[in-house]
Design an enzyme around this catalytic site. Structure first.
Site, PDB file in Angstrom:
ATOM      1  N   GLU A   1      30.953  16.907 -16.161  1.00  0.00           N
ATOM      2  CA  GLU A   1      32.096  16.695 -16.704  1.00  0.00           C
ATOM      3  C   GLU A   1      33.341  17.614 -16.721  1.00  0.00           C
ATOM      4  OE1 GLU A   1      31.892  13.453 -20.272  1.00  0.00           O
ATOM      5  OE2 GLU A   1      30.128  14.835 -20.367  1.00  0.00           O
TER       6      GLU A   1
ATOM      7  N   GLY B   1      24.371   8.363  -9.136  1.00  0.00           N
ATOM      8  CA  GLY B   1      25.147   9.007  -7.945  1.00  0.00           C
ATOM      9  C   GLY B   1      25.202  10.393  -7.953  1.00  0.00           C
TER      10      GLY B   1
ATOM     11  N   GLN C   1      29.158  16.948  -7.825  1.00  0.00           N
ATOM     12  CA  GLN C   1      29.646  16.632  -9.052  1.00  0.00           C
ATOM     13  C   GLN C   1      30.959  17.349  -9.469  1.00  0.00           C
ATOM     14  OE1 GLN C   1      28.346  14.079 -10.235  1.00  0.00           O
ATOM     15  NE2 GLN C   1      27.396  14.717 -12.227  1.00  0.00           N
TER      16      GLN C   1
ATOM     17  N   PHE D   1      30.882   7.018 -15.411  1.00  0.00           N
ATOM     18  CA  PHE D   1      31.879   7.827 -16.012  1.00  0.00           C
ATOM     19  C   PHE D   1      32.297   7.629 -17.269  1.00  0.00           C
ATOM     20  CE2 PHE D   1      32.982   6.824 -11.440  1.00  0.00           C
ATOM     21  CZ  PHE D   1      32.668   8.118 -10.755  1.00  0.00           C
TER      22      PHE D   1
HETATM   23 MO1  MOS Z   1      30.295  10.354 -19.937  1.00  0.00          MO
HETATM   24  S1  MOS Z   1      32.179  10.232 -20.641  1.00  0.00           S
HETATM   25  O1  MOS Z   1      29.791  11.355 -20.884  1.00  0.00           O
HETATM   26  O2  MOS Z   1      29.778   9.287 -18.846  1.00  0.00           O
END
Ligand code: MOS
Length: 756
Positions: A717, A493, A651, A267
């Site tokens: 993200e 993952g 994801q 993360f």
């Molecule tokens: Mo990320 S915050 O680009 O793992």
């Protein structure tokens, strides 16, 4: 490329045909295949960084500073050293010298890997509560843990600045972060436009410090063999780790090997080198033994940075029919004198809504805390909470449906810069999500009677920029029809390896099962870290390049149209074909880096590329306790081409689950007197568990972006962005409470409910 001054508006640019329209993929790309490493992980046969059975291994445990700022006056290790099984106790009195890290530079992105610039155990200075002041190494973990408690430290305490709520008043403006001008910008005079707008929303928001809490805490196993170093580390960026370790321990790059075949989530925090990694390597060097350090959950909180807290203002001016006249988004963040950087809290707000006047600004205050770091959608995750909450409030004030308000302000080009969107599917994702959710048929219920539940509905947009980085690799096809991809990429993952094999299979025309992927090892060609939602697109782009080189070469050897490549190899008497993309070192690597920077800057000027989405949710709020339960969720996304329908959905779902934590429960509590993290455990810092997670339906457009390799925009993200606002908006719908301070806890809901 500072953006402190007004950003010049350029004419919209047409999208050149840089990447050919994605060729029709074969049978494998897009399929919802299970993750290739899923069975190994589910059955426990996957080996993580703290699980390597190395003979004669010793265990290292950190001793943490208990003050936020000052000097170590005295440190007594005698009792610890006398404890049975203790091999060494390292402090600033006896630790070897670490070379200094280099300043961050675009020419060598590995310079950005520094979590904190504290010269660990090379100084008596303390810069944050939790900073390691000693490392205890012992034969057994328990001995190291106990001996660590025997280290006695006295400090000369100096005044520290640790309270963001108080210190934010002395924040100073920043204009760029890591070279990216996405923390400030201006178009027109937004403040003046705001003042004369017929309708205004002007809201203040706060979001707290948050921590990553990957399932696998940070861990390192380090083995020296003479001056050769092998490190297994829970890392999101093995190449940067390797370069950093070579620099800090002053050994040639070729002598360092970093491996991370399995990583249990990252993360963002695992993209940076923190004290645990450095001090494990140091301990192994000093003791001459392999050393393992597995941080406890508390150890992660105290030595690995989390997400910056923010204080934000979003002000929107609008006409009565909901056209924006002004958009202001201001953010205050915190870094540290020893590292950290501002997040892109306001960045997306220049691309979202068609306002004629826009003002985005960021400012930063340095606090004496472990430096902040990137955490899933750093900036956008919390910036979208403020922006999308304010849009919802505007919709409420004007009596316009929130979807409709967004449609009325949907721009044709980037509102801030006038740049073209490589493609833009906000209308489509809102339409798709609203349809799947039944948005326009929703019926909020607000029963005021005792013991009742109010049902509310909320929506918000998701938005995250799309990037690509350089990805080197080799691709080989054998005459027996098997293929081998070698690429030092990361699997923490997300499904990296699985989707790469799918891309190779289609590009070379072989079955998925015939593709082998080697990854997670710096002995392989250099791939980008798993970050910025950029790995899949970056690697896919290089696979496409490699496959076309293979096709050309086989054709040169006499391959025929329509003939399977492997057949052509057999017929022309070749047992294999292998090509490389990119170079890891030397002049060609340097040239590749220059090309990368030039292309990144050109892309930035040319167009806006982003993944986007629309969240729709239903919440149930207990009128008596203020408890919020999220009952139902629909997310519709544009992530460009879908490489694997299952891993993409996972994801996006994972992002939403993490967003539920951001919305409702996650908050790192820091003692404002001492700077000590008070919630350094999963008991005190609540991440969503199964009972907190509703049914989540994910829908994706699967519409390739013309400006990204294979049309892939990245999905890691975007899912978390907008989630906080969607929940807050639903809570408002249910209760009339506009909660502007995350997390949305019971007390804030009850306090915000209008008295009637
Ligand atoms: Mo990320 S915050 O680009 O793992």
């Amino acid at each position: 490329m500072t953006a402190a001054s007004a950003v010049p508006t350029t004419a919209p640019t047409r999208i050149p045909d840089r990447t050919a329209p994605p060729a029709d993929t074969g049978p494998w790309v897009g399929r919802p295949l299970d993750r290739a490493d899923g069975t190994a992980k589910a059955t426990g046969s996957a080996t993580f960084s703290a699980e390597y059975q190395v003979p004669d291994i010793a265990h290292a445990v950190l001793v943490h500073a208990t003050i936020a700022r000052g000097r170590i006056r005295r440190i007594d290790t005698s009792r610890a050293e006398a404890h049975p099984g203790v091999v060494a106790v390292l402090t600033h009195h006896n630790a070897p010298k670490l070379a200094a890290p280099r300043r961050a530079s675009l020419m060598d992105l590995s310079t950005m890997v520094v979590g904190s610039r504290v010269p660990y155990l090379n100084t008596d200075e303390v810069h944050y509560d939790g900073q390691p002041v000693a490392v205890v190494v012992a034969d057994r973990l328990e001995a190291a843990q106990y001996a660590a408690s025997l280290v006695e430290v006295e400090y000369d305490v100096r005044p520290a600045h640790v309270d963001f709520a108080v210190e934010q008043s002395r924040a100073t403006p920043v204009s760029q972060s890591l070279g990216m001008p996405t923390v400030s910008g201006r178009k027109g005079d937004a403040q003046a436009a705001l003042a004369t707008s017929p309708h205004r929303v002007d809201l203040r928001f706060t979001t707290p410090t948050q921590n990553h809490n990957a399932m696998e805490p940070h861990a390192t196993t380090a083995v020296w063999d003479g001056d050769s170093l092998t490190v297994w580390d829970a890392a999101q960026n093995i190449d940067w780790f390797r370069k950093h370790l070579a620099l800090r321990f002053d050994i040639p790059l070729e002598k360092v090997r970093v491996l991370a075949p399995f990583v249990g989530g990252g993360f963002g925090a695992k993209g940076f080198v923190w004290s645990g990694t450095l001090l494990t390597v140091m301990a192994a060097r000093v003791t001459g033994r392999p050393v393992r350090m597995a941080l406890t959950r508390e150890g992660v909180y105290r030595t690995v940075g989390g997400r910056t807290p923010t204080a934000q203002r979003v002000a929107l001016g609008a006409t009565a029919d909901g056209r924006l006249t002004a958009l202001v988004h201001e953010a205050v963040m915190r870094t540290s004198p020893m590292g950290g950087s501002p997040d892109q809290v306001v960045g997306a707000s220049g691309d979202l809504y068609d306002a004629p006047a826009i003002a985005l600004s960021s400012s930063v205050v340095e606090l004496d805390l472990v430096p902040n770091t990137a955490m899933r959608a750093p900036g956008e995750s919390v910036g979208s909470f403020a922006m999308e909450s304010a849009m919802d409030q505007l919709a409420r004030d004007l009596g316009i449906d929130p979807v409709d308000l967004r449609l009325r302000n949907e721009p044709d080009v980037s509102p801030m810069h006038g740049r073209a969107f490589s493609h833009r599917r906000i209308r489509e994702v809102m339409d798709l999500g609203a349809r799947e959710f039944g948005w326009h048929e929703r019926r909020s219920t607000h029963t005021g009677s005792f013991g009742s539940t109010s049902v509310g509905y909320g929506m918000a947009l998701a938005y995250h920029p799309a990037w690509t980085f350089t990805a080197n690799l080799t691709l080989r096809l054998d005459a027996d029809g098997t293929a081998l991809l070698r690429c030092g990429s990361h699997e923490m993952g997300m499904g990296t390896v699985t989707v790469q094999a799918q891309v190779v299979a289609d590009e070379l025309g072989v079955p998925y099962d015939a593709v082998r992927v080697e990854y997670g090892d710096t002995d392989l060609p250099i791939a980008p870290g798993a970050g910025g939602s950029a790995q899949s697109a970056s690697v896919a782009g290089s696979i496409v390049t490699a496959a076309s080189q293979i096709r050309r070469r086989v054709r040169r050897w006499g391959g025929r149209d329509g003939e399977p490549l492997a057949d052509a190899l057999v017929r022309t008497g070749h047992d294999h074909v292998e090509v490389s993309v990119g170079a890891d070192s030397g002049v060609r690597a340097m040239a590749g880096q220059v090309r990368f920077i030039a292309q990144t800057l050109r892309d930035q000027r040319r167009w806006v590329r982003a993944a986007s989405g629309a969240h729709f949710c239903e919440v149930h709020v207990d009128r008596d306790t203020g408890e919020v339960r999220v009952a139902r969720w629909v997310g519709a996304f544009d992530v460009g081409r879908v490489l694997n329908a299952k891993t993409v959905a996972s994801q996006l779902k994972g992002g939403i689950v993490m967003g539920l934590g951001l919305a409702l429960t996650e908050e790192t509590l820091i003692d404002p007197r001492t700077g000590r993290i008070m919630s350094a455990s999963l008991a005190d810092y609540h991440v969503p568990s199964h009972a907190d997670v509703p049914d989540i339906a994910i829908h994706v457009l699967d519409d390739p972006d013309p400006a990204m390799p294979m049309g892939v925009l990245g999905a890691g993200e975007v899912g978390i962005t907008g989630v906080g606002a969607a929940v807050a908006n639903a809570v408002f719908d249910a209760t009339g409470a506009r909660v502007t301070d995350l997390p949305i806890t019971l007390d804030k809901v009850l306090r915000g409910v209008p008295r009637v």
